[in-house]
Design a protein around this motif. Sequence first.
Motif, PDB file in Angstrom:
ATOM      1  N   UNK A  92       0.898  -1.154   0.000  1.00 45.48           N
ATOM      2  CA  UNK A  92       0.000   0.000   0.000  1.00 45.48           C
ATOM      3  C   UNK A  92       0.936   1.202   0.000  1.00 45.48           C
ATOM      4  N   UNK A  93       1.204   1.709  -1.202  1.00 47.85           N
ATOM      5  CA  UNK A  93       2.286   2.671  -1.406  1.00 47.85           C
ATOM      6  C   UNK A  93       1.796   4.100  -1.521  1.00 47.85           C
ATOM      7  N   UNK A  94       2.724   5.020  -1.293  1.00 43.23           N
ATOM      8  CA  UNK A  94       2.437   6.432  -1.523  1.00 43.23           C
ATOM      9  C   UNK A  94       1.940   6.593  -2.951  1.00 43.23           C
ATOM     10  N   UNK A  95       0.894   7.397  -3.098  1.00 40.04           N
ATOM     11  CA  UNK A  95       0.276   7.595  -4.402  1.00 40.04           C
ATOM     12  C   UNK A  95      -0.950   6.732  -4.612  1.00 40.04           C
ATOM     13  N   UNK A  96      -1.095   5.662  -3.837  1.00 43.11           N
ATOM     14  CA  UNK A  96      -2.272   4.793  -3.931  1.00 43.11           C
ATOM     15  C   UNK A  96      -3.462   5.436  -3.233  1.00 43.11           C
ATOM     16  N   UNK A  97      -4.641   5.111  -3.712  1.00 41.25           N
ATOM     17  CA  UNK A  97      -5.861   5.309  -2.952  1.00 41.25           C
ATOM     18  C   UNK A  97      -6.320   3.916  -2.573  1.00 41.25           C
ATOM     19  N   UNK A  98      -6.376   3.654  -1.279  1.00 44.15           N
ATOM     20  CA  UNK A  98      -6.796   2.337  -0.805  1.00 44.15           C
ATOM     21  C   UNK A  98      -8.204   2.441  -0.243  1.00 44.15           C
ATOM     22  N   UNK A  99      -8.952   1.360  -0.404  1.00 46.77           N
ATOM     23  CA  UNK A  99     -10.329   1.318   0.071  1.00 46.77           C
ATOM     24  C   UNK A  99     -10.489   0.062   0.914  1.00 46.77           C
ATOM     25  N   UNK A 100     -10.888   0.250   2.173  1.00 46.18           N
ATOM     26  CA  UNK A 100     -11.147  -0.873   3.070  1.00 46.18           C
ATOM     27  C   UNK A 100     -12.655  -1.103   3.116  1.00 46.18           C
ATOM     28  N   UNK A 101     -13.047  -2.341   2.863  1.00 45.50           N
ATOM     29  CA  UNK A 101     -14.458  -2.727   2.872  1.00 45.50           C
ATOM     30  C   UNK A 101     -14.640  -3.901   3.819  1.00 45.50           C
ATOM     31  N   UNK A 102     -15.881  -4.163   4.184  1.00 51.01           N
ATOM     32  CA  UNK A 102     -16.139  -5.287   5.067  1.00 51.01           C
ATOM     33  C   UNK A 102     -17.579  -5.732   5.018  1.00 51.01           C
ATOM     34  N   UNK A 103     -17.767  -6.911   5.567  1.00 44.79           N
ATOM     35  CA  UNK A 103     -19.123  -7.456   5.673  1.00 44.79           C
ATOM     36  C   UNK A 103     -19.226  -8.278   6.942  1.00 44.79           C
ATOM     37  N   UNK A 104     -20.455  -8.414   7.416  1.00 45.18           N
ATOM     38  CA  UNK A 104     -20.728  -9.192   8.620  1.00 45.18           C
ATOM     39  C   UNK A 104     -20.741 -10.664   8.240  1.00 45.18           C
ATOM     40  N   UNK A 105     -19.936 -11.443   8.946  1.00 48.35           N
ATOM     41  CA  UNK A 105     -19.864 -12.886   8.715  1.00 48.35           C
ATOM     42  C   UNK A 105     -20.855 -13.624   9.614  1.00 48.35           C
ATOM     43  N   UNK A 106     -20.913 -13.201  10.888  1.00 50.17           N
ATOM     44  CA  UNK A 106     -21.836 -13.858  11.820  1.00 50.17           C
ATOM     45  C   UNK A 106     -22.066 -12.982  13.031  1.00 50.17           C
ATOM     46  N   UNK A 107     -23.187 -13.235  13.697  1.00 52.74           N
ATOM     47  CA  UNK A 107     -23.505 -12.595  14.971  1.00 52.74           C
ATOM     48  C   UNK A 107     -23.842 -13.697  15.961  1.00 52.74           C
ATOM     49  N   UNK A 108     -23.472 -13.502  17.226  1.00 47.70           N
ATOM     50  CA  UNK A 108     -23.762 -14.477  18.257  1.00 47.70           C
ATOM     51  C   UNK A 108     -23.589 -13.844  19.624  1.00 47.70           C
TER      52      UNK A 108
END
Length: 152
Positions: A92-108
Amino acid sequence: MSDLFWEDVSDGDTIPALSMNLTVHRLVVFAGGNRDFAAIHHNENVAHHSGAPHVFANNVFCQGMWERTVRDWMGLGGRIKRLGPFRLKSFSSAGDTVVTTGRVIRTWTEGDEALVELELETRNAGGTTIGPGPVVVSLPRRDDPPIDSGKA
């Protein structure tokens, strides 16, 4: 930012993405702040010599992106129980635009805790740079008593 309640979360839900422009300044300041003085994080020539395209984010910065993504989603009432393990697949280098995404796998639930497992991933224009990997959080329930801040 409002707190998210456990009852509002379902398996398969996606969490809002976090997009971040990685500038040399941002990476250098962060590396200095967590006392990672390895030259690959602030000297472009050294980074190139090591095989990197440019100076790049260190592990703590990457964990911080994941924590911020989760914190923005759940609010201050939730608690991060476990972040990772995750794998750094590319720079993940200088000049990059990074996007972090996620989803729910489980609830308990476990005892009095209402838990959620998320799967997060960080990508740039070239594909996945970090992850996918797990994050486990506990969230407040709607019927939990309010937290006493200690202020009178």
